[in-house]
Design a protein around this motif. Structure first.
Motif, PDB file in Angstrom:
ATOM      1  N   GLY A  60       1.001  -1.260  -0.199  1.00 19.16           N
ATOM      2  CA  GLY A  60      -0.010   0.117   0.194  1.00 19.16           C
ATOM      3  C   GLY A  60       0.713   1.370   0.007  1.00 19.16           C
ATOM      4  N   PRO A  61       1.965   1.590   1.057  1.00 17.51           N
ATOM      5  CA  PRO A  61       2.729   2.569   0.893  1.00 17.51           C
ATOM      6  C   PRO A  61       3.224   2.716  -0.372  1.00 17.51           C
ATOM      7  N   PHE A  62       3.923   1.424  -0.889  1.00 10.02           N
ATOM      8  CA  PHE A  62       4.727   1.689  -2.138  1.00 10.02           C
ATOM      9  C   PHE A  62       3.832   2.383  -3.257  1.00 10.02           C
ATOM     10  N   TYR A  63       2.502   1.903  -3.408  1.00  5.26           N
ATOM     11  CA  TYR A  63       1.663   2.513  -4.148  1.00  5.26           C
ATOM     12  C   TYR A  63       1.486   3.963  -4.150  1.00  5.26           C
ATOM     13  N   ALA A  64       1.351   4.393  -3.053  1.00  5.31           N
ATOM     14  CA  ALA A  64       1.514   5.880  -2.680  1.00  5.31           C
ATOM     15  C   ALA A  64       2.686   6.498  -3.164  1.00  5.31           C
ATOM     16  N   GLN A  65       3.774   6.088  -2.820  1.00 11.71           N
ATOM     17  CA  GLN A  65       5.156   6.593  -3.294  1.00 11.71           C
ATOM     18  C   GLN A  65       5.248   6.796  -4.763  1.00 11.71           C
ATOM     19  N   ILE A  66       4.835   5.534  -5.396  1.00 12.92           N
ATOM     20  CA  ILE A  66       5.212   5.419  -6.710  1.00 12.92           C
ATOM     21  C   ILE A  66       4.338   6.515  -7.320  1.00 12.92           C
ATOM     22  N   LYS A  67       3.068   6.896  -7.028  1.00  8.75           N
ATOM     23  CA  LYS A  67       2.065   7.921  -7.423  1.00  8.75           C
ATOM     24  C   LYS A  67       2.606   9.224  -7.107  1.00  8.75           C
ATOM     25  N   ASN A  68       3.443   9.127  -6.216  1.00  6.00           N
ATOM     26  CA  ASN A  68       4.079  10.489  -6.031  1.00  6.00           C
ATOM     27  C   ASN A  68       5.603  10.746  -6.411  1.00  6.00           C
ATOM     28  N   GLY A  69       5.997   9.687  -7.293  1.00  3.31           N
ATOM     29  CA  GLY A  69       7.074   9.994  -8.258  1.00  3.31           C
ATOM     30  C   GLY A  69       8.331   9.315  -7.650  1.00  3.31           C
ATOM     31  N   ALA A  70       8.201   8.512  -6.739  1.00  2.70           N
ATOM     32  CA  ALA A  70       9.396   7.634  -6.293  1.00  2.70           C
ATOM     33  C   ALA A  70      10.142   7.076  -7.341  1.00  2.70           C
ATOM     34  N   PRO A  71      11.472   6.967  -7.375  1.00  2.48           N
ATOM     35  CA  PRO A  71      12.264   6.422  -8.278  1.00  2.48           C
ATOM     36  C   PRO A  71      12.439   5.002  -8.650  1.00  2.48           C
ATOM     37  N   PHE A  72      11.502   4.272  -8.136  1.00  7.79           N
ATOM     38  CA  PHE A  72      11.371   2.808  -8.594  1.00  7.79           C
ATOM     39  C   PHE A  72      10.973   2.747  -9.950  1.00  7.79           C
ATOM     40  N   GLU A  73      11.810   1.418 -10.493  1.00  9.20           N
ATOM     41  CA  GLU A  73      11.559   1.111 -12.032  1.00  9.20           C
ATOM     42  C   GLU A  73      10.999  -0.210 -12.074  1.00  9.20           C
ATOM     43  N   SER A 219       6.631   3.037 -15.272  1.00 13.77           N
ATOM     44  CA  SER A 219       7.145   3.965 -16.232  1.00 13.77           C
ATOM     45  C   SER A 219       8.651   4.610 -16.207  1.00 13.77           C
ATOM     46  N   LYS A 220       9.036   4.677 -14.919  1.00 10.80           N
ATOM     47  CA  LYS A 220      10.546   5.184 -14.620  1.00 10.80           C
ATOM     48  C   LYS A 220      11.494   4.152 -15.223  1.00 10.80           C
ATOM     49  N   GLY A 221      10.893   2.826 -15.188  1.00 11.63           N
ATOM     50  CA  GLY A 221      12.061   1.912 -15.702  1.00 11.63           C
ATOM     51  C   GLY A 221      11.724   1.537 -17.225  1.00 11.63           C
TER      52      GLY A 221
END
Length: 250
Positions: A60-73, A219-221
């Motif tokens: 759940g928190p990862f989803y929020a971080q990805i939505k907020n532009g976290a650099p995960f690929e 998307s970042k990957g």
């Protein structure tokens, strides 16, 4: 000596150049998959020369971080709905989502003999604390609440539940003795066909919805070839052997 140096210098330069050109991929990983991921990442680096930079936590928190532009690929979730949601929101590489594992839930105690092989310890209700992961953030926590509901024990144990932010914290509550038992991912307590410590009941899959775990390139990957290389590696036989060894189904 001078001739030896002449041989070693180009070799050293070649190794440095190889290291300089080695790539890496940033991967968000569901906490239940920590141990398998560490093994797979080590194999991947050894086999390809490229590196996995992994972060572990609740889906759940990862989803929020990805939505907020976290650099995960790349994202390895603990469910299939979160990656699908990211896909529908245009935040993934189309066609990259797949199920990398199907998880199992276990009721576990750090004490040997405390949990019987049929889970009757739950019905006896003689414990003080029962640990689960936050069901709103962690799919294994949700599966735990579904199992309790199917067993008709939700109300009986409600006052005894202690929630971890993710499945790793729930497991820690039990490992440290702060909870006598708790629902954890089987992969956290299982290796090569056996429970690695304490006592456990593997919760029948019929007591909760399937824990299908999907991976997806974010998307970042999109423009990082190592992201695709890692996803392909995750689908391969070497990774599959590791995943199975921790009690997951493929």
């Amino acid at each position: 000596m001078r001739a030896m140096l002449g041989t070693l210098l180009p070799l050293a330069a070649g190794m440095a150049a190889s290291a300089a050109f080695a790539g890496e991929v940033q991967v968000a990983v569901a906490a239940n998959f920590t141990a398998p991921m560490q093994a797979i990442a080590a194999d991947f680096e050894k086999d390809t020369g490229n590196k996995v930079v992994a972060s572990y936590g609740a889906t759940g928190p990862f989803y929020a971080q990805i939505k907020n532009g976290a650099p995960f690929e790349v994202f390895l979730a603990a469910d299939d709905t979160t990656p699908a949601k990211l896909e529908s929101e245009g935040l993934t590489l189309p066609g990259s989502r797949f199920t990398y594992a199907t998880g199992a839930l276990a009721l576990w105690s750090a004490r040997k003999g405390y949990v019987d092989d049929k889970g009757e310890v739950l019905k006896k209700n003689q414990f003080t604390h029962l640990a689960i992961a936050n069901p709103k953030a962690a799919p294994y926590g949700l599966a735990a609440t579904q199992a309790l509901d199917k067993l008709g024990l939700t109300q009986a144990v409600a006052s005894k539940i202690v929630e971890g932010q993710n499945i790793s914290q729930a497991q820690q509550f039990v490992a440290t003795g702060n909870a006598e038992l708790g629902f954890v991912a089987l992969s956290q307590i299982y290796k090569n066909g056996k429970i690695t410590g304490g006592s456990a009941w593997i919760v029948p899959a019929s007591l909760h919805e399937p824990i299908k775990q999907d991976a997806v390139i974010l998307s970042k990957g999109r423009d990082n070839p190592v992201a695709k290389q890692f996803e392909d590696y995750l689908k391969g036989p070497k990774a599959a052997a590791v995943i199975k060894s921790f009690g997951y189904q493929l």
